[in-house]
Design a protein around this motif. Structure first.
Motif, PDB file in Angstrom:
ATOM      1  N   UNK A  54       0.845  -1.192   0.000  1.00 40.87           N
ATOM      2  CA  UNK A  54       0.000   0.000   0.000  1.00 40.87           C
ATOM      3  C   UNK A  54       0.887   1.251   0.000  1.00 40.87           C
ATOM      4  N   UNK A  55       0.714   2.102  -0.989  1.00 47.09           N
ATOM      5  CA  UNK A  55       1.461   3.352  -1.058  1.00 47.09           C
ATOM      6  C   UNK A  55       2.788   3.287  -1.781  1.00 47.09           C
ATOM      7  N   UNK A  56       3.176   2.106  -2.266  1.00 45.18           N
ATOM      8  CA  UNK A  56       4.450   2.055  -2.969  1.00 45.18           C
ATOM      9  C   UNK A  56       4.978   0.653  -3.180  1.00 45.18           C
ATOM     10  N   UNK A  57       6.284   0.497  -2.957  1.00 43.60           N
ATOM     11  CA  UNK A  57       6.991  -0.752  -3.217  1.00 43.60           C
ATOM     12  C   UNK A  57       7.894  -1.085  -2.034  1.00 43.60           C
ATOM     13  N   UNK A  58       8.116  -2.377  -1.838  1.00 48.37           N
ATOM     14  CA  UNK A  58       9.031  -2.865  -0.813  1.00 48.37           C
ATOM     15  C   UNK A  58      10.233  -3.471  -1.513  1.00 48.37           C
ATOM     16  N   UNK A  59      11.418  -2.918  -1.260  1.00 52.15           N
ATOM     17  CA  UNK A  59      12.663  -3.396  -1.863  1.00 52.15           C
ATOM     18  C   UNK A  59      13.261  -4.476  -0.964  1.00 52.15           C
ATOM     19  N   UNK A  60      13.470  -5.655  -1.542  1.00 57.24           N
ATOM     20  CA  UNK A  60      14.086  -6.769  -0.813  1.00 57.24           C
ATOM     21  C   UNK A  60      15.100  -7.458  -1.711  1.00 57.24           C
ATOM     22  N   UNK A  61      15.854  -8.351  -1.111  1.00 57.84           N
ATOM     23  CA  UNK A  61      16.709  -9.252  -1.874  1.00 57.84           C
ATOM     24  C   UNK A  61      17.863  -8.609  -2.617  1.00 57.84           C
ATOM     25  N   UNK A  62      18.299  -7.421  -2.189  1.00 61.31           N
ATOM     26  CA  UNK A  62      19.449  -6.804  -2.870  1.00 61.31           C
ATOM     27  C   UNK A  62      20.690  -7.623  -2.560  1.00 61.31           C
ATOM     28  N   UNK A  63      21.315  -8.134  -3.620  1.00 64.92           N
ATOM     29  CA  UNK A  63      22.514  -8.953  -3.454  1.00 64.92           C
ATOM     30  C   UNK A  63      23.398  -8.757  -4.670  1.00 64.92           C
ATOM     31  N   UNK A  64      24.695  -8.534  -4.419  1.00 65.16           N
ATOM     32  CA  UNK A  64      25.700  -8.376  -5.471  1.00 65.16           C
ATOM     33  C   UNK A  64      26.721  -9.495  -5.322  1.00 65.16           C
ATOM     34  N   UNK A  65      27.109 -10.080  -6.433  1.00 70.13           N
ATOM     35  CA  UNK A  65      28.160 -11.094  -6.439  1.00 70.13           C
ATOM     36  C   UNK A  65      29.331 -10.560  -5.602  1.00 70.13           C
ATOM     37  N   UNK A  66      29.738 -11.291  -4.561  1.00 68.70           N
ATOM     38  CA  UNK A  66      30.817 -10.805  -3.696  1.00 68.70           C
ATOM     39  C   UNK A  66      32.095 -10.409  -4.439  1.00 68.70           C
ATOM     40  N   UNK A  67      32.393 -11.066  -5.541  1.00 63.16           N
ATOM     41  CA  UNK A  67      33.608 -10.754  -6.304  1.00 63.16           C
ATOM     42  C   UNK A  67      33.514  -9.397  -6.999  1.00 63.16           C
ATOM     43  N   UNK A  68      32.305  -8.850  -7.095  1.00 62.69           N
ATOM     44  CA  UNK A  68      32.110  -7.594  -7.823  1.00 62.69           C
ATOM     45  C   UNK A  68      31.672  -6.448  -6.922  1.00 62.69           C
ATOM     46  N   UNK A  69      31.700  -6.644  -5.631  1.00 63.57           N
ATOM     47  CA  UNK A  69      31.290  -5.587  -4.701  1.00 63.57           C
ATOM     48  C   UNK A  69      32.285  -4.439  -4.708  1.00 63.57           C
ATOM     49  N   UNK A  70      31.789  -3.269  -4.323  1.00 63.22           N
ATOM     50  CA  UNK A  70      32.642  -2.086  -4.257  1.00 63.22           C
ATOM     51  C   UNK A  70      32.781  -1.365  -5.586  1.00 63.22           C
ATOM     52  N   UNK A  71      31.996  -1.750  -6.581  1.00 63.51           N
ATOM     53  CA  UNK A  71      32.081  -1.135  -7.904  1.00 63.51           C
ATOM     54  C   UNK A  71      30.826  -0.326  -8.253  1.00 63.51           C
ATOM     55  N   UNK A  72      29.950  -0.135  -7.282  1.00 66.49           N
ATOM     56  CA  UNK A  72      28.748   0.658  -7.518  1.00 66.49           C
ATOM     57  C   UNK A  72      27.595  -0.090  -8.164  1.00 66.49           C
TER      58      UNK A  72
END
Length: 138
Positions: A54-72
């Protein structure tokens, strides 16, 4: 690294995001009824889910391949996913992530819909959690 594409994942391809999560031993799961967004080259390297509330969206499950983290990648994926959203985009996260999400425009100064407020209470029984939101005009 090959050029990355940021796309909404078509429903027949949803199992690929869960396969990505499992391949990294993540407990994340793609939620049915939501929008799945991914960053990919030949393979998925990051993903998230936006589920209607209600009223928008729920953001879940954000996951980045650990080998590629820190690159934005997470920043770029969030920007692509929430750009077309209307209303507020909320998330529940560990307090250590507040700075990251604040840099994306999220704030703790938000009013949660009842369903997320109840979920936050349940989650906080087992671990520290905060709620954040960002208002989108679409």
């Amino acid at each position: 690294m090959p050029e990355l594409h940021f796309d909404r994942l078509a429903e027949p391809l949803w199992p690929l995001l869960n396969k990505f999560y499992r391949s990294h031993n993540s407990s994340m799961k793609a939620l049915k009824g939501g929008q799945l967004w991914v960053a990919r080259n030949s393979e998925i390297v990051a993903g998230l889910c936006l589920s209607p509330v209600v009223g928008g969206q729920w953001l879940t499950g954000l996951f980045v391949d650990p080998a590629l983290r820190g690159q934005g990648l997470a920043t770029r994926l969030i920007a692509h996913a929430i750009a077309p959203a209307e209303g507020t985009v909320w998330l529940l996260c560990h307090p250590d992530l507040e700075g990251f999400y604040t840099a994306q425009g999220f704030s703790q100064q938000t009013v949660l819909p009842q369903s997320l407020a109840e979920r936050l209470v349940r989650y906080k029984r087992n671990k520290p959690m905060i709620a954040m939101g960002v208002c989108r005009q679409g």
